[in-house]
Write a protein that holds these residues in place. Structure first.
Motif, PDB file in Angstrom:
ATOM      1  N   ARG A  30       7.334  55.544  17.402  1.00 34.21           N
ATOM      2  CA  ARG A  30       8.066  55.272  18.644  1.00 34.21           C
ATOM      3  C   ARG A  30       8.601  53.837  18.652  1.00 34.21           C
ATOM      4  NH1 ARG A  30       7.457  57.720  23.705  1.00 34.21           N
ATOM      5  NH2 ARG A  30       5.682  58.816  22.832  1.00 34.21           N
ATOM      6  N   GLY A  31       9.889  53.731  18.828  1.00 38.11           N
ATOM      7  CA  GLY A  31      10.514  52.419  18.917  1.00 38.11           C
ATOM      8  C   GLY A  31      10.661  51.695  17.596  1.00 38.11           C
ATOM      9  N   ARG A  32      10.233  52.303  16.485  1.00 37.72           N
ATOM     10  CA  ARG A  32      10.325  51.621  15.194  1.00 37.72           C
ATOM     11  C   ARG A  32      11.371  52.234  14.281  1.00 37.72           C
ATOM     12  NH1 ARG A  32       4.655  51.073  12.820  1.00 37.72           N
ATOM     13  NH2 ARG A  32       4.332  53.167  13.612  1.00 37.72           N
ATOM     14  N   VAL A  33      12.008  53.318  14.742  1.00 33.98           N
ATOM     15  CA  VAL A  33      13.104  53.936  14.002  1.00 33.98           C
ATOM     16  C   VAL A  33      14.400  53.343  14.538  1.00 33.98           C
ATOM     17  CG1 VAL A  33      14.328  56.095  13.521  1.00 33.98           C
ATOM     18  CG2 VAL A  33      11.827  56.079  13.634  1.00 33.98           C
ATOM     19  N   ARG A  34      15.286  52.923  13.646  1.00 32.84           N
ATOM     20  CA  ARG A  34      16.560  52.333  14.037  1.00 32.84           C
ATOM     21  C   ARG A  34      17.689  53.023  13.285  1.00 32.84           C
ATOM     22  NH1 ARG A  34      13.261  50.035  16.717  1.00 32.84           N
ATOM     23  NH2 ARG A  34      12.957  47.847  17.129  1.00 32.84           N
ATOM     24  N   VAL A  35      18.769  53.330  13.990  1.00 32.91           N
ATOM     25  CA  VAL A  35      19.981  53.833  13.351  1.00 32.91           C
ATOM     26  C   VAL A  35      21.055  52.777  13.567  1.00 32.91           C
ATOM     27  CG1 VAL A  35      21.728  55.645  13.293  1.00 32.91           C
ATOM     28  CG2 VAL A  35      19.329  56.234  13.745  1.00 32.91           C
ATOM     29  N   HIS A  36      21.544  52.228  12.474  1.00 39.66           N
ATOM     30  CA  HIS A  36      22.623  51.238  12.504  1.00 39.66           C
ATOM     31  C   HIS A  36      23.865  51.959  11.994  1.00 39.66           C
ATOM     32  CE1 HIS A  36      19.504  47.993  12.452  1.00 39.66           C
ATOM     33  NE2 HIS A  36      18.850  48.910  11.751  1.00 39.66           N
ATOM     34  N   TYR A  37      24.935  51.888  12.755  1.00 39.70           N
ATOM     35  CA  TYR A  37      26.174  52.431  12.208  1.00 39.70           C
ATOM     36  C   TYR A  37      27.315  51.479  12.517  1.00 39.70           C
ATOM     37  CZ  TYR A  37      27.373  54.554  16.800  1.00 39.70           C
ATOM     38  OH  TYR A  37      27.669  54.779  18.127  1.00 39.70           O
ATOM     39  N   THR A  38      28.244  51.421  11.575  1.00 38.12           N
ATOM     40  CA  THR A  38      29.393  50.534  11.705  1.00 38.12           C
ATOM     41  C   THR A  38      30.654  51.373  11.600  1.00 38.12           C
ATOM     42  OG1 THR A  38      28.137  48.751  10.681  1.00 38.12           O
ATOM     43  CG2 THR A  38      30.533  48.485  10.780  1.00 38.12           C
ATOM     44  N   THR A  39      31.535  51.194  12.575  1.00 36.70           N
ATOM     45  CA  THR A  39      32.828  51.862  12.618  1.00 36.70           C
ATOM     46  C   THR A  39      33.888  50.771  12.770  1.00 36.70           C
ATOM     47  OG1 THR A  39      32.719  52.128  15.021  1.00 36.70           O
ATOM     48  CG2 THR A  39      31.850  53.951  13.688  1.00 36.70           C
ATOM     49  N   PRO A  40      35.167  51.143  12.756  1.00 35.30           N
ATOM     50  CA  PRO A  40      36.204  50.118  12.930  1.00 35.30           C
ATOM     51  C   PRO A  40      36.066  49.308  14.227  1.00 35.30           C
ATOM     52  CG  PRO A  40      37.196  52.085  12.035  1.00 35.30           C
ATOM     53  CD  PRO A  40      35.764  52.435  12.381  1.00 35.30           C
ATOM     54  N   PRO A  58      31.283  58.085  22.050  1.00 34.06           N
ATOM     55  CA  PRO A  58      32.587  58.094  21.369  1.00 34.06           C
ATOM     56  C   PRO A  58      32.586  57.207  20.128  1.00 34.06           C
ATOM     57  CG  PRO A  58      32.701  56.808  23.401  1.00 34.06           C
ATOM     58  CD  PRO A  58      31.332  57.428  23.353  1.00 34.06           C
ATOM     59  N   VAL A  59      33.360  57.635  19.126  1.00 34.47           N
ATOM     60  CA  VAL A  59      33.611  56.839  17.919  1.00 34.47           C
ATOM     61  C   VAL A  59      35.108  56.892  17.637  1.00 34.47           C
ATOM     62  CG1 VAL A  59      31.333  57.085  16.843  1.00 34.47           C
ATOM     63  CG2 VAL A  59      33.101  58.767  16.352  1.00 34.47           C
ATOM     64  N   PRO A  60      35.617  55.925  16.880  1.00 31.70           N
ATOM     65  CA  PRO A  60      37.041  55.954  16.520  1.00 31.70           C
ATOM     66  C   PRO A  60      37.397  57.223  15.743  1.00 31.70           C
ATOM     67  CG  PRO A  60      36.106  53.806  16.056  1.00 31.70           C
ATOM     68  CD  PRO A  60      34.951  54.720  16.387  1.00 31.70           C
ATOM     69  N   THR A  61      38.672  57.514  15.701  1.00 29.29           N
ATOM     70  CA  THR A  61      39.144  58.733  15.025  1.00 29.29           C
ATOM     71  C   THR A  61      39.784  58.438  13.669  1.00 29.29           C
ATOM     72  OG1 THR A  61      41.234  58.611  16.204  1.00 29.29           O
ATOM     73  CG2 THR A  61      39.497  59.960  17.186  1.00 29.29           C
ATOM     74  N   ASN A  62      39.678  57.203  13.216  1.00 25.78           N
ATOM     75  CA  ASN A  62      40.163  56.872  11.871  1.00 25.78           C
ATOM     76  C   ASN A  62      39.321  55.745  11.310  1.00 25.78           C
ATOM     77  OD1 ASN A  62      41.057  54.565  13.138  1.00 25.78           O
ATOM     78  ND2 ASN A  62      43.177  55.201  13.217  1.00 25.78           N
ATOM     79  N   LEU A  84      23.402  55.548   3.845  1.00 29.50           N
ATOM     80  CA  LEU A  84      24.223  56.678   3.440  1.00 29.50           C
ATOM     81  C   LEU A  84      25.617  56.204   3.044  1.00 29.50           C
ATOM     82  CD1 LEU A  84      22.177  57.705   5.863  1.00 29.50           C
ATOM     83  CD2 LEU A  84      23.243  59.840   5.224  1.00 29.50           C
ATOM     84  N   PRO A  85      26.287  56.949   2.156  1.00 27.01           N
ATOM     85  CA  PRO A  85      27.648  56.568   1.770  1.00 27.01           C
ATOM     86  C   PRO A  85      28.581  56.574   2.985  1.00 27.01           C
ATOM     87  CG  PRO A  85      26.819  58.339   0.363  1.00 27.01           C
ATOM     88  CD  PRO A  85      25.831  58.155   1.471  1.00 27.01           C
ATOM     89  N   ALA A  86      29.564  55.692   2.960  1.00 26.58           N
ATOM     90  CA  ALA A  86      30.553  55.659   4.040  1.00 26.58           C
ATOM     91  C   ALA A  86      31.255  57.010   4.121  1.00 26.58           C
ATOM     92  CB  ALA A  86      31.559  54.548   3.798  1.00 26.58           C
ATOM     93  N   ARG A  87      31.528  57.445   5.347  1.00 24.17           N
ATOM     94  CA  ARG A  87      32.212  58.722   5.579  1.00 24.17           C
ATOM     95  C   ARG A  87      33.513  58.448   6.319  1.00 24.17           C
ATOM     96  NH1 ARG A  87      28.213  62.949   5.700  1.00 24.17           N
ATOM     97  NH2 ARG A  87      29.801  64.302   6.580  1.00 24.17           N
ATOM     98  N   PRO A  88      34.557  59.190   6.003  1.00 22.91           N
ATOM     99  CA  PRO A  88      35.800  59.020   6.765  1.00 22.91           C
ATOM    100  C   PRO A  88      35.656  59.586   8.168  1.00 22.91           C
ATOM    101  CG  PRO A  88      36.040  60.779   5.133  1.00 22.91           C
ATOM    102  CD  PRO A  88      34.687  60.161   4.922  1.00 22.91           C
ATOM    103  N   LEU A  89      36.275  58.922   9.120  1.00 27.57           N
ATOM    104  CA  LEU A  89      36.328  59.407  10.503  1.00 27.57           C
ATOM    105  C   LEU A  89      37.620  60.192  10.696  1.00 27.57           C
ATOM    106  CD1 LEU A  89      35.150  56.154  12.270  1.00 27.57           C
ATOM    107  CD2 LEU A  89      33.888  58.312  12.179  1.00 27.57           C
ATOM    108  N   ALA A  90      37.579  61.190  11.560  1.00 28.02           N
ATOM    109  CA  ALA A  90      38.750  62.039  11.795  1.00 28.02           C
ATOM    110  C   ALA A  90      38.861  62.363  13.283  1.00 28.02           C
ATOM    111  CB  ALA A  90      38.629  63.332  10.983  1.00 28.02           C
ATOM    112  N   PRO A  91      40.057  62.683  13.754  1.00 30.77           N
ATOM    113  CA  PRO A  91      40.218  63.088  15.157  1.00 30.77           C
ATOM    114  C   PRO A  91      39.491  64.410  15.429  1.00 30.77           C
ATOM    115  CG  PRO A  91      42.348  62.578  14.161  1.00 30.77           C
ATOM    116  CD  PRO A  91      41.333  62.590  13.059  1.00 30.77           C
TER     117      PRO A  91
END
Length: 145
Positions: A30-40, A58-62, A84-91
């Motif tokens: 509890r409270g020790r799991v972190r998800v970091h994500y980077t988008t544009p 919400p996340v960007p669409t590109n 994890l490997p970077a993934r493309p974002l899509a609309p």
């Protein structure tokens, strides 16, 4: 016209989102799991609410999304890290990030996808499990199983 009013919520039918879902019994972490994500639009940090109350954000669409999931010891030391490997974002796409900690790999399904496993540092005998799914927004897979 749509690009000019995105900030006002119009054109939401083109928008994309991400949901972070915690699977299984994470109470020991509890409270020790972190998800970091980077988008544009920049970096984001998600700490799981307990009990898990996953909701879409919400996340960007590109551009791309980069995901890193970590588990920390009570002392703050890093127990596990999965980048994890970077993934493309899509609309019009919903992304699901599934996170679990346990002794067994969760079953793969259309709702979870394939799970990455990263062993926690000894003396722990569990592993960090992470999977990512993507599907057309508003058309989620049936997850009755």
């Amino acid at each position: 016209m749509c690009a000019a009013v995105v900030a006002l919520g119009a054109c939401a039918d083109r928008g994309s989102d991400i949901t972070i879902a915690y699977r299984g019994d994470l109470s020991a972490y509890r409270g020790r799991v972190r998800v970091h994500y980077t988008t544009p639009d920049g970096p984001h940090l998600v700490v799981p609410p307990f009990p898990s109350a996953a909701r879409a954000e919400p996340v960007p669409t590109n551009g791309t999304i980069q995901l890193v999931v970590t588990v920390q010891a009570e002392s703050g030391a890093l127990l596990a890290r999965d980048s994890l490997p970077a993934r493309p974002l899509a609309p019009r796409t919903s992304y699901g990030v599934n996170v679990g900690v346990g002794a067994r790999r969760p079953m793969t399904s259309q709702c979870s996808g394939d799970w990455n496993a990263t062993p926690l540092a000894p003396p722990a005998r569990e592993s960090l499990f992470v999977s990512v799914t993507a599907y057309e927004r508003g058309n989620p897979p049936r997850c009755d199983d």
